[in-house]
Design a protein around this motif. Structure first.
Motif, PDB file in Angstrom:
ATOM      1  N   UNK B   6     -22.995  16.166  34.524  1.00 60.20           N
ATOM      2  CA  UNK B   6     -22.150  16.937  35.414  1.00 60.20           C
ATOM      3  C   UNK B   6     -21.149  17.752  34.605  1.00 60.20           C
ATOM      4  N   UNK B   7     -20.895  18.951  35.019  1.00 59.88           N
ATOM      5  CA  UNK B   7     -19.815  19.743  34.451  1.00 59.88           C
ATOM      6  C   UNK B   7     -18.821  19.995  35.573  1.00 59.88           C
ATOM      7  N   UNK B   8     -17.776  19.194  35.599  1.00 61.08           N
ATOM      8  CA  UNK B   8     -16.771  19.295  36.659  1.00 61.08           C
ATOM      9  C   UNK B   8     -15.757  20.333  36.231  1.00 61.08           C
ATOM     10  N   UNK B   9     -15.552  21.356  37.039  1.00 60.65           N
ATOM     11  CA  UNK B   9     -14.613  22.410  36.685  1.00 60.65           C
ATOM     12  C   UNK B   9     -13.825  22.841  37.924  1.00 60.65           C
ATOM     13  N   UNK B  14     -15.920  19.095  46.511  1.00 61.45           N
ATOM     14  CA  UNK B  14     -15.808  17.636  46.600  1.00 61.45           C
ATOM     15  C   UNK B  14     -16.399  17.085  47.892  1.00 61.45           C
ATOM     16  N   UNK B  28     -22.414   7.687  44.959  1.00 60.09           N
ATOM     17  CA  UNK B  28     -22.093   8.485  43.761  1.00 60.09           C
ATOM     18  C   UNK B  28     -23.187   8.411  42.698  1.00 60.09           C
ATOM     19  N   UNK B  29     -23.879   7.285  42.642  1.00 58.23           N
ATOM     20  CA  UNK B  29     -24.924   7.080  41.627  1.00 58.23           C
ATOM     21  C   UNK B  29     -26.213   7.816  41.970  1.00 58.23           C
ATOM     22  N   UNK B  32     -24.630  12.346  42.550  1.00 61.19           N
ATOM     23  CA  UNK B  32     -24.107  13.060  41.381  1.00 61.19           C
ATOM     24  C   UNK B  32     -25.169  13.357  40.324  1.00 61.19           C
ATOM     25  N   UNK B  43     -19.552  17.229  43.810  1.00 58.26           N
ATOM     26  CA  UNK B  43     -19.242  15.918  43.248  1.00 58.26           C
ATOM     27  C   UNK B  43     -18.914  14.955  44.378  1.00 58.26           C
ATOM     28  N   UNK B  44     -19.594  13.814  44.385  1.00 60.74           N
ATOM     29  CA  UNK B  44     -19.218  12.738  45.303  1.00 60.74           C
ATOM     30  C   UNK B  44     -18.170  11.870  44.600  1.00 60.74           C
ATOM     31  N   UNK B  45     -17.002  11.758  45.216  1.00 55.84           N
ATOM     32  CA  UNK B  45     -15.859  11.080  44.614  1.00 55.84           C
ATOM     33  C   UNK B  45     -15.548   9.815  45.400  1.00 55.84           C
ATOM     34  N   UNK B  46     -15.741   8.628  44.788  1.00 51.02           N
ATOM     35  CA  UNK B  46     -15.416   7.395  45.503  1.00 51.02           C
ATOM     36  C   UNK B  46     -13.912   7.281  45.722  1.00 51.02           C
ATOM     37  N   UNK B  66     -11.396  22.958  48.321  1.00 53.54           N
ATOM     38  CA  UNK B  66     -12.704  22.599  47.765  1.00 53.54           C
ATOM     39  C   UNK B  66     -13.276  21.316  48.372  1.00 53.54           C
TER      40      UNK B  66
END
Lengths: 283, 283
Positions: B6-9, B14, B28-29, B32, B43-46, B66
């Motif tokens: 992943x390139x989170x920018x 989200x 998330x597993x 992502x 991005x899935x954010x727990x 976002x």
């Protein structure tokens, strides 16, 4: 070498990166590759938060059990201070805060290391802060932080300028209170005669922005520093370099400030060099 | 093969994954690594959110520019319904919602595909839902969703059981209203005589949990399904398999439901097989 990838799971701890707009955010591109490489189960999450929503977003974020901390950037660096239960000396002097964490009792504590990062960077390049004269253009959060850090590091004279004159005079007053030995002036953005000139405004973020100072009056022996990180060599730094000045790009400040932020969040720290080697700023 | 990372920018969108506790989160597993592989900047954010904080956290999350959507899991699947401005038929029947998105006008819309994922999974394994008899143990969010999806797919008889009897009778009433052709009973968790037995309780999450049904009364021709995902073969599924039953593990439901969730969030979808091949559930 293929970088190690993040494995985000139900035990991942979050560092919210709160600002608006978010498009030029660099912190996720630096912290997250380091977390992946070091096997730290934490994640910097960019959150595009407008000013009017900030207080509610910050408070509810810290209700999450896996909230490890928050990085605060424009336009919230100053407004966040009133939401803190406890603030470091650096926050009080600069009037700006860039990092928040929650104590076990639920209180929110703020600190900031942007100014420290800027000063560490110029010192690493051989600039002698002690007794020098600096012009800091922009008296918002980052300008205040850099000014406070320069004062704390022993600068002799500080000239402050902001298009909002009250912003500069307010910062000057706080600096005079906490650092009476520093000679502080306001009202001019003339760079001539200074050892250090710092752009701490957003000028350079957008194509066609005017330059923050009249670069024709920059002396070659003056060192020029920048906070804008949209490009490495901003128009201001390009002009300064063309005149023979030493320069510090925005990302130098960024890499220098990250180790103290990691320590603040209670995470294992590393060197600016390692952070830079892992960062994915190129994409 | 090293997975793409992943390139989170600053342009990452989200999907909040809201629940408590979060330690067994699987989404998330799965999402992502797929986002990384497909080059989707999301991005899935727990987010470990307690029940008392949920309303404020959900509302403030959707103030973020976002915020692409939210995945809702225990213990919020039922309580979230009252926070929606608009709910799908599946949400109304099941009384539970697993996914929320924001319309351009700011209204929050909820849907859920857990039940559909469960039914797609057992059908893919050759189980004939139409006219069959099923016992669903647990009448909370996921049990309601599976029951509604089974009813929608033509099940003949549904036996509902919950340690909270009112929860089961409430679900039975909603099912009878919307699916009058299905014979719905409550009050017994005896698995004998059913074609399908579903554990839709959290039993099996913790070591030493009792089994959801008396497995000595499971017929070998009965198909056993599970929602718990802490381990693939839960004690319930192990006991069922030992008796010769066909089984469906919790993650099968998970992989089957993800394509419709991706479509709901307006993101490119893929197959359950591709999601499973990319998922990093092992670590």
């Amino acid at each position: 070498m293929q970088p190690r990838s993040l494995r985000i799971d139900g035990r991942t701890e979050l560092i919210a990166h709160l600002g608006y707009p978010t498009h030029s955010f660099k912190a996720p591109l630096i912290y997250n590759p380091y977390f992946a490489d070091a096997g730290i189960n934490a994640l910097v999450v960019p959150m595009a938060c407008r000013a009017e929503d900030f207080a509610a977003v910050l408070r509810s974020f810290f209700r999450l059990e896996n909230a490890r901390g928050a990085l605060i950037t424009m336009p919230h660096k100053v407004s966040v201070v009133s939401l803190l239960d406890e603030a470091s000396a650096a926050v009080k002097v600069a009037g700006a805060c860039n990092a928040v964490k929650r104590l076990p009792d639920g209180r929110l504590v703020g600190d900031q290391f942007d100014g420290a990062g800027f000063v560490r960077g110029v010192q690493r390049k051989g600039f002698e802060v002690h007794g020098a004269s600096a012009l800091v253009v922009g008296s918002g959060g980052v300008g205040s932080a850099i000014s406070a850090a320069l004062a704390g590091a022993g600068i002799g004279m500080l000239a402050l300028f902001d298009v909002n004159a009250a912003s500069a005079t307010g910062l000057a007053e706080r600096l005079r209170t906490h650092y009476p030995q520093v000679q502080v002036t306001t009202g001019s953005n003339d760079p001539s005669g200074h050892d250090l000139v710092v752009n701490a405004t957003p000028l350079g973020m957008e194509p066609g922005d005017p330059l923050p100072v009249d670069v024709s009056r920059l002396d070659p022996r003056t060192f020029a520093g920048e906070v804008v990180m949209r490009s490495e060599m901003t128009p201001f730094l390009q002009a300064a370099a063309a005149r023979g000045c030493g320069v510090q790009v925005g990302t130098d400040m960024l890499f220098e400030m990250i180790p103290p932020y990691l320590e603040f969040f209670g995470l294992p720290a590393t060197t600016p060099e390692n952070l830079r080697s892992l960062a994915r700023l190129d994409g």
